[in-house]
Motif scaffolding. Structure first.
Motif, short mmCIF file in Angstrom:
data_model
loop_
_atom_site.label_atom_id
_atom_site.label_comp_id
_atom_site.label_asym_id
_atom_site.label_seq_id
_atom_site.Cartn_x
_atom_site.Cartn_y
_atom_site.Cartn_z
N GLU A 152 5.97 33.07 7.61
CA GLU A 152 5.52 33.34 8.96
C GLU A 152 4.39 34.37 8.99
O GLU A 152 3.50 34.31 9.84
N ALA A 153 4.42 35.31 8.04
CA ALA A 153 3.33 36.31 7.98
C ALA A 153 2.00 35.65 7.68
O ALA A 153 0.95 36.08 8.18
N HIS A 154 2.01 34.60 6.86
CA HIS A 154 0.78 33.88 6.54
C HIS A 154 0.26 33.16 7.78
O HIS A 154 -0.96 33.10 8.02
N TRP A 155 1.17 32.60 8.57
CA TRP A 155 0.76 31.93 9.81
C TRP A 155 0.17 32.93 10.81
O TRP A 155 -0.82 32.64 11.48
N GLU A 156 0.75 34.11 10.89
CA GLU A 156 0.21 35.15 11.77
C GLU A 156 -1.20 35.55 11.32
O GLU A 156 -2.08 35.80 12.15
N ALA A 157 -1.42 35.58 10.00
CA ALA A 157 -2.75 35.90 9.50
C ALA A 157 -3.75 34.80 9.83
O ALA A 157 -4.92 35.07 10.13
#
Length: 242
Positions: A152-157
């Motif tokens: 999910e952190a990658h998607w937020e980035a």
């Protein structure tokens, strides 16, 4: 207008010769063809096309419109996602509509724009948060190295990149008619930027007459043991491009 045979009817003024096709080359090794008409791939071909006067061009376009569904769309305004704004002394190329379409498709039209596409000291490599349930919309350069295990952190980035596009959709390339046509090149490296592999980044941008015509950022293939070594590798990549 896209005319497939537009280059096939221009008369050549220079003497241009072509090797014989392979089946005839063995039986006539000392012979060549002299071209009477222009062909694709010759530098003379577009010259032959633009040597026609405006009246003949309009007459030819009208004839094509009668023979098929082809029509003259006028001066170029939008092509393959690139918008063209014309001035008296310059042209401006941008991807405003394409960028805004990406923002709309991701549902971020109402979000606040981001100042930079990615946080400077991100820790995405070490993130062990929850996995992304739907990886289909995920994309983009630096972030693509996490494709095998998206979180999910990658998607937020990735959404931060979209928010950056929202704040700068009109950024583009200015092509001036009165430029000095000099070639200017800048290159740089980011030593040991990848926290996992410790490989460095190489980057360059090429300006022709003040307008950017080529740019690239790429992770170096091997680990550089110093910042100087990383800089030399970046310069080597840039020189190959030039």
């Amino acid at each position: 207008m896209d005319v497939h045979n537009a280059f096939l009817h221009g008369d050549l003024e220079e003497e241009v010769y072509m090797k014989l096709p392979h089946p005839f080359r063995h039986s006539h090794p000392d012979k060549v063809f002299r071209l009477r008409k222009s062909l694709y791939g010759l530098k003379q071909a577009p010259r032959c096309w633009f040597n026609n006067d405006s009246y003949m061009l309009q007459k030819f376009k009208h004839y094509l419109g009668k023979c098929s569904s082809m029509k003259d769309l006028g001066k170029l305004k939008y092509f393959l996602g690139i918008e063209v704004s014309r001035g008296s002394e310059e042209n401006f190329l941008s991807q405003r509509k394409y960028a805004l379409d990406i923002v709309a498709d991701s549902g971020n039209l109402g979000s606040r724009p981001a100042d930079t596409p990615l946080e400077q000291n991100h820790d995405l490599d070490d993130d062990d948060g929850p996995l992304l349930t739907n990886p289909t919309p995920y994309f983009v350069h630096v972030l693509s190295q996490f494709m095998q295990e998206l979180r999910e952190a990658h998607w937020e980035a990735a959404l931060r990149v979209v928010k950056f596009l929202k704040g700068s959709p009109r950024q583009g390339i200015l092509l001036c008619a009165d430029s000095d046509l000099s070639l200017t090149v800048y290159c740089d490296s980011n030593w040991s930027s990848c926290p996992i592999t410790r490989r460095s980044l190489s980057a360059f941008v090429v300006l022709f007459g003040g307008s950017p015509i080529a740019w690239k950022t790429k992770k170096q293939k091997i680990v550089s043991h110093s910042s100087a070594e990383a800089e030399y590798r970046a310069m080597s990549m840039t020189l190959r491009e030039i």
